[in-house]
Scaffold this active site. Structure first.
Site, PDB file in Angstrom:
ATOM      1  N   GLU A  26       0.912  -1.224  -0.057  1.00  0.00           N
ATOM      2  CA  GLU A  26      -0.084   0.062  -0.040  1.00  0.00           C
ATOM      3  C   GLU A  26       0.919   1.288  -0.122  1.00  0.00           C
ATOM      4  O   GLU A  26       2.157   1.183   0.509  1.00  0.00           O
ATOM      5  CB  GLU A  26      -0.960   0.089   1.101  1.00  0.00           C
ATOM      6  CG  GLU A  26      -1.727   1.213   1.419  1.00  0.00           C
ATOM      7  CD  GLU A  26      -2.819   0.962   2.349  1.00  0.00           C
ATOM      8  OE1 GLU A  26      -2.962  -0.080   3.323  1.00  0.00           O
ATOM      9  OE2 GLU A  26      -3.759   2.089   2.426  1.00  0.00           O
ATOM     10  N   ASN A 171     -12.269  -0.662  -0.945  1.00  0.00           N
ATOM     11  CA  ASN A 171     -11.784  -1.162   0.221  1.00  0.00           C
ATOM     12  C   ASN A 171     -12.317  -0.942   1.567  1.00  0.00           C
ATOM     13  O   ASN A 171     -12.705   0.273   1.759  1.00  0.00           O
ATOM     14  CB  ASN A 171     -10.150  -0.643   0.275  1.00  0.00           C
ATOM     15  CG  ASN A 171      -9.447  -1.209   1.619  1.00  0.00           C
ATOM     16  OD1 ASN A 171      -9.145  -2.149   1.628  1.00  0.00           O
ATOM     17  ND2 ASN A 171      -9.308  -0.276   2.377  1.00  0.00           N
ATOM     18  N   GLU A 172     -12.891  -1.825   2.108  1.00  0.00           N
ATOM     19  CA  GLU A 172     -13.404  -1.854   3.462  1.00  0.00           C
ATOM     20  C   GLU A 172     -14.605  -0.537   3.534  1.00  0.00           C
ATOM     21  O   GLU A 172     -14.360   0.221   4.312  1.00  0.00           O
ATOM     22  CB  GLU A 172     -12.169  -1.429   4.507  1.00  0.00           C
ATOM     23  CG  GLU A 172     -11.415  -2.613   4.662  1.00  0.00           C
ATOM     24  CD  GLU A 172     -10.295  -2.628   6.060  1.00  0.00           C
ATOM     25  OE1 GLU A 172     -10.324  -1.704   6.530  1.00  0.00           O
ATOM     26  OE2 GLU A 172      -9.745  -3.648   6.263  1.00  0.00           O
ATOM     27  N   TYR A 243      -7.058  -9.267  11.438  1.00  0.00           N
ATOM     28  CA  TYR A 243      -5.740  -8.843  12.147  1.00  0.00           C
ATOM     29  C   TYR A 243      -5.856  -9.395  13.518  1.00  0.00           C
ATOM     30  O   TYR A 243      -7.095  -9.307  14.081  1.00  0.00           O
ATOM     31  CB  TYR A 243      -5.265  -7.341  12.087  1.00  0.00           C
ATOM     32  CG  TYR A 243      -5.147  -6.950  10.548  1.00  0.00           C
ATOM     33  CD1 TYR A 243      -3.818  -7.216  10.048  1.00  0.00           C
ATOM     34  CD2 TYR A 243      -6.190  -6.180   9.883  1.00  0.00           C
ATOM     35  CE1 TYR A 243      -3.608  -6.634   8.701  1.00  0.00           C
ATOM     36  CE2 TYR A 243      -5.918  -5.732   8.567  1.00  0.00           C
ATOM     37  CZ  TYR A 243      -4.657  -5.856   8.140  1.00  0.00           C
ATOM     38  OH  TYR A 243      -4.365  -5.571   6.831  1.00  0.00           O
ATOM     39  N   GLU A 291      -6.535  -9.123   3.202  1.00  0.00           N
ATOM     40  CA  GLU A 291      -5.695  -8.639   4.409  1.00  0.00           C
ATOM     41  C   GLU A 291      -5.742  -9.829   5.430  1.00  0.00           C
ATOM     42  O   GLU A 291      -6.788  -9.920   5.834  1.00  0.00           O
ATOM     43  CB  GLU A 291      -6.324  -7.334   4.652  1.00  0.00           C
ATOM     44  CG  GLU A 291      -6.051  -6.184   3.600  1.00  0.00           C
ATOM     45  CD  GLU A 291      -6.195  -4.820   4.275  1.00  0.00           C
ATOM     46  OE1 GLU A 291      -6.194  -4.625   5.400  1.00  0.00           O
ATOM     47  OE2 GLU A 291      -6.611  -4.086   3.305  1.00  0.00           O
ATOM     48  N   GLN A 348       1.301  -6.531   5.310  1.00  0.00           N
ATOM     49  CA  GLN A 348       1.460  -6.385   4.041  1.00  0.00           C
ATOM     50  C   GLN A 348       3.128  -7.041   3.797  1.00  0.00           C
ATOM     51  O   GLN A 348       3.535  -7.919   4.318  1.00  0.00           O
ATOM     52  CB  GLN A 348       1.795  -4.700   3.722  1.00  0.00           C
ATOM     53  CG  GLN A 348       0.350  -4.049   3.940  1.00  0.00           C
ATOM     54  CD  GLN A 348       0.259  -3.012   3.816  1.00  0.00           C
ATOM     55  OE1 GLN A 348       0.925  -2.374   3.011  1.00  0.00           O
ATOM     56  NE2 GLN A 348      -1.019  -2.331   4.221  1.00  0.00           N
TER      57      GLN A 348
HETATM   58  O1  AHR Z   1      -3.159  -2.980   6.182  1.00  0.00           O
HETATM   59  C1  AHR Z   1      -3.331  -1.714   6.583  1.00  0.00           C
HETATM   60  C2  AHR Z   1      -4.657  -1.155   6.631  1.00  0.00           C
HETATM   61  O2  AHR Z   1      -5.899  -2.233   7.379  1.00  0.00           O
HETATM   62  C3  AHR Z   1      -5.403  -1.121   5.198  1.00  0.00           C
HETATM   63  O3  AHR Z   1      -5.194   0.184   4.498  1.00  0.00           O
HETATM   64  C4  AHR Z   1      -6.853  -1.337   5.423  1.00  0.00           C
HETATM   65  O4  AHR Z   1      -7.489  -1.887   4.455  1.00  0.00           O
HETATM   66  C5  AHR Z   1      -6.903  -2.153   6.927  1.00  0.00           C
HETATM   67  O5  AHR Z   1      -7.730  -1.395   7.698  1.00  0.00           O
END
Ligand code: AHR
Length: 498
Positions: A26, A171-172, A243, A291, A348
Site C-alpha cells: 500500500e 476497500n473496507e 488482523y 488482508e 503487507q
Molecule cells: O493494511 C493496513 C490497513 O488495514 C489497510 O489500509 C486497511 O484496508 C486495513 O484496515
C-alpha cells in the site's frame, strides 16, 4: 502428549490456488518509498527499486500483490501517478495523514511486479470516485491501443497492456475510518455499476467486492448478504480481512485466534451461498482473503507520529517468534479452505506490518513471520488433504476446545511430494505425531523443518537479523509405514516427504 493423524491420497479438500500466497503493498508509511523504492540506495536498480528487497520478495515466490491500498485507495486519483514525474502532483494523503509524492504509480508498480515475478491485484477507488474513473483505469491498463486511455499509456512508454486480471472494487467500504464510507446498499449499487463497466472494457478480468472490514463490525454478515444481492452476477470474489494481536500477553488465547479466522471464513461462505440459493444462481462466489496478519505492536507508536510527512514510519510492527506461530496457524487455516479461498494477501510485504524490513540507505532483513509464509508458499502447492486429526485440546479466555495440534497436508502428485504443516500450541510439552500416510507408503522423509525458540518475544532486527530462524534438524521418520515426528512445544513444523 500424543496425536494421531490420518492422511489419505484420495481425501482431498481442493486444489491450492497459488494466489493464496499473495501479499500487499500500500502507499502507506515506508512500504513504497524507502521500502521497494529508494533511488539513492546503493542497491537501487535503474528504476530506483531496491535489488536487495527484490531478492527477498523473490525468495517468497509471491504470486500476486495487491496495490495501491488499503485505506489509501479510497482517496487516490490514479491519474496522479502516470505520465512525466515532474508533472505529478504532491497530494495530502488523508487516510494515513501523509504527503503522497506520486513518484510511483501504476506503471512503475507493474515494472516492479515484473522484477519480482508477481501479478498485480489492482484496487480502485470507490470512496471519493466512481464508475467513470473505474472504466478509465481498466482501459488505461488493459486495452492494447487505439483509444484515448490506451494510447495515453503507450505515450507514457508502456506499449504493451498490463493485462491486470484481478481487481478490488474499493476497500473496507463499511468502515467509519474509510474515506467515502457507504451503507451496504449504497456500496452494493455502486460496486455493481463499476463492475459492469469494468467488465465491459475487459471481460477477462476478475472482481473482488468488499466484505466487512472485520468480523467485529456490527453489520458483519448482513453487509455481505446485501452487497452480494446487488453484485452477485457481476463479481467473482468477496473480500475478507482480519488482523490479530496479543495485547493481553496470553499465548494460549493468542494462538487460538486462527479459530476465529476459520469461523469468519465459514460465515462468509455460508452467506455467499445463501445469496446463491436465493438467486438460484449456478455461479459460486469464492473468497479473496486480501488482508490478514498479526497487527498490534506499532499501534501506540503510530499515535505519536506527526502528520504530513513523506513516508513516515507507520505500522512498523517488529514481529516476535510467537507471531510467527500464529501466522503459521493462519496459513494452515487458509489451506484448510482451499476449496473456497482462492486469493489471500498477507498484509503487507515491506516495512508496513511486513515480513521484510528495510533500513534507509542500509540493510534489508527477514522478520520472524517471513519463515512460515515462505515455507507455505514454497511447499504448499498442490492438493490440500482432509487430515483426520485426533488431538488433545485446551480452553483459553475466548476459545473452547482449541486443538493442540494445528495441521494440514498438501500433496503435489505431479512431483510426488507430500508436505505436512503443523503447529504445536502446547506451552509445556512436545507432541508425538503419528500419521498414517495412505497412498504415500513409498514416500521417504526429505526434511523436517522446525521453527522454535525459548523466548516467545524473540525478534529479528537490523543488528541481529538471524536471531529467529528455522533449522532442519527435526526428527520425522517413517517407521513401519507410519510417519512419526516429535513436534517441540510451541513450534512450527514443515515435514517434507517425497
Ligand atoms: O493494511 C493496513 C490497513 O488495514 C489497510 O489500509 C486497511 O484496508 C486495513 O484496515
Amino acid at each position: 502428549k500424543k496425536v494421531k493423524m490420518i492422511l489419505d491420497k484420495d481425501f482431498k479438500i481442493g486444489k491450492v490456488d497459488d494466489r493464496i500466497y499473495g501479499s500487499f503493498i500500500e502507499h502507506l508509511g515506508r512500504a513504497v518509498y524507502g521500502g521497494i523504492y529508494e533511488p539513492d540506495h546503493p542497491e537501487a536498480d535503474e528504476m530506483g527499486f531496491r535489488k536487495d528487497v527484490i531478492e527477498l520478495v523473490k525468495e517468497l515466490k509471491v504470486p500476486i500483490v495487491r496495490y495501491p491500498g488499503g485505506n489509501f485507495v479510497s482517496g487516490y486519483n490514479w491519474e496522479d501517478g502516470i505520465g512525466p514525474r515532474e508533472l505529478r502532483p504532491k497530494r495530502l494523503e488523508l487516510a494515513w495523514r501523509s504527503i503522497e509524492t506520486n513518484e510511483i504509480g501504476i506503471n512503475e508498480f507493474v515494472e516492479w511486479a515484473k522484477r519480482v515475478n508477481t501479478e498485480v491485484m489492482m484496487a480502485i477507488n470507490l470512496g471519493t470516485r466512481g464508475i467513470d474513473a473505474a472504466r478509465n483505469i481498466v482501459e488505461y491498463c488493459n486495452m492494447p491501443e487505439g483509444t484515448y486511455w490506451s494510447d495515453l499509456r503507450k505515450s507514457h512508454g508502456y506499449r504493451e497492456p498490463h493485462k491486470i486480471k484481478v481487481w478490488n472494487l474499493g476497500n473496507e467500504m463499511d468502515g467509519p475510518w474509510q474515506i467515502g464510507q457507504k451503507t451496504a446498499d449504497e456500496y452494493g449499487r455502486l460496486a455493481k455499476e463499476a463492475a459492469k463497466v469494468m467488465k465491459a472494457v475487459d471481460p477477462s478480468i476478475e472482481l473482488a467486492v468488499c466484505g466487512s472490514s472485520n468480523s467485529s463490525m456490527p453489520t458483519f454478515g448482513q453487509w455481505e448478504a446485501t452487497v452480494l444481492e446487488h453484485t452477485y452476477d457481476y463479481v467473482d470474489y468477496i473480500s475478507v480481512h482480519t488482523y490479530y494481536g496479543n495485547e493481553e500477553n496470553d499465548i494460549g488465547n493468542f494462538l487460538a485466534k486462527s479459530l476465529d479466522m476459520d469461523e469468519i471464513i465459514k460465515t462468509v461462505i455460508a452467506t455467499a451461498d445463501y445469496v446463491k440459493g436465493k438467486k438460484r444462481s449456478k455461479k459460486t462466489i469464492n473468497i479473496s482473503f486480501d488482508e490478514w496478519n498479526v497487527w498490534y505492536h506499532s499501534r501506540e507508536a503510530d499515535k505519536k507520529i506527526a502528520p504530513w510527512s513523506v513516508a513516515p514510519p507507520l505500522l512498523e510492527d517488529i514481529y516476535t517468534f510467537e507471531d510467527a506461530l500464529l501466522v503459521g496457524c493462519m496459513l494452515i487455516t487458509l489451506l484448510k479452505h482451499a476449496d473456497r479461498v482462492k486469493i489471500a494477501c498477507l498484509a503487507q510485504l515491506v516495512n508496513v506490518i511486513a515480513p521484510i524490513m528495510t533500513e534507509k540507505g542500509g540493510k534489508a532483513w527477514r522478520q520472524t513471520i517471513y519463515y512460515p509464509y515462505r515455507h507455505a508458499s514454497l511447499y504448499g502447492r498442490g492438493y490440500v488433504l482432509n487430515a483426520v486429526i485426533d488431538t488433545p485440546t485446551y480452553n483459553s479466555k475466548d476459545f473452547c476446545d482449541v486443538p493442540i495440534l494445528e495441521s494440514t497436508a498438501v500433496a503435489d502428485e505431479n512431483n510426488n511430494k507430500l508436505t505436512i504443516f503443523a503447529v504445536n500450541r502446547d506451552q509445556q510439552d512436545s507432541l508425538l505425531l503419528e500419521s498414517e500416510i495412505r497412498g504415500f507408503e513409498d514416500y521417504r522423509v526429505v526434511e523436517h523443518i522446525v521453527l522454535e525458540n525459548e523466548n516467545l518475544k524473540a525478534t529479528n532486527t537490523k543488528e541481529n537479523p538471524f536471531n529467529v530462524v528455522p533449522h532442519n534438524d527435526g526428527n520425522a521418520m517413517i517407521e513401519d509405514g507410519v510417519l512419526k515426528a516429535i513436534l517441540p512445544k510451541l513450534s512450527w513444523n514443515v515435514i517434507r516427504l517425497a
